[in-house]
Scaffold this active site. Sequence first.
Site, mmCIF file in Angstrom:
data_model
loop_
_atom_site.group_PDB
_atom_site.id
_atom_site.type_symbol
_atom_site.label_atom_id
_atom_site.label_comp_id
_atom_site.label_asym_id
_atom_site.label_seq_id
_atom_site.Cartn_x
_atom_site.Cartn_y
_atom_site.Cartn_z
ATOM 1 C CG ASP A 52 -1.871 -1.097 1.338
ATOM 2 O OD1 ASP A 52 -2.121 -1.746 0.305
ATOM 3 O OD2 ASP A 52 -2.393 -1.334 2.442
ATOM 4 C CE1 TYR A 110 3.731 -6.616 3.639
ATOM 5 C CE2 TYR A 110 3.115 -8.921 3.457
ATOM 6 C CZ TYR A 110 3.226 -7.666 2.901
ATOM 7 O OH TYR A 110 2.837 -7.462 1.594
#
Length: 247
Positions: A52, A110
């Site tokens: 994002d 992540y």
Amino acid sequence: MARYKIILAYDGTQFHGSQRQRDVRTVQGVVEETLRKLNWQGTTLLLAGRTDAGVHAAGQVAAFDLDWRHPVDNLRSALNALLPEDVAVSLVEIVAEDFHPRYHALSRSYQYRIYCQETANPLLERYTWRVWPAPDMDVLQAAADQLVGVHDFAAFGSPMHAGGSTIRDLISAKWHQTDGILYFEVTANAFLYHMVRRLVSTQIKVVQGLMDMEQLRSHLHHPAQAIQGLAPACGLTLVNVHYCENS
């Protein structure tokens, strides 16, 4: 002509995400522009996944075909000399001509970073989320333990394509603290859009008493509408994309 795999690191602050978009700055757009300066004839840089706007990466994987008649290390040097200062290539290697960084990936990892301080610290704001009061680490880990396994994560994110599956295998989810920074390390076979940021936000809600553990479990076993709230993009980094040893 050969197919090259590269590992990218980038500071996502000034990017509108990784995927190419018209009239805005993206990681894919910047790397493709750089490759054209090296006589790249392709049309699309292949990426392992989408990040994002504002999300960082230490281990984003990309691939492209290029007629490069010099040593591989020279290609890394050439790319880094031409890329802007918020993007860098840490590795370049030749791979099989059918290698695809997204479809051949086995899992992705992540990291999300939080710092706990009553007042803002400008030196940390770019890469961490400030949460106060400080959360209980034992409760955070208890919440993370609920997430591990194969679940329908529809309440935590949306598929990249309409009608896509929301079932994911979350392989590990761990919290730890070092030098006052809280780290959430999470690995799954794949992630939904906004999934990691919503997972983090939800766990903070649990530790703050805004959601109980049974409600968290209910969202995993009987997902209905999406949970409201997203942790800020600045705290999130794509750390690693995992492949078979010969990929």
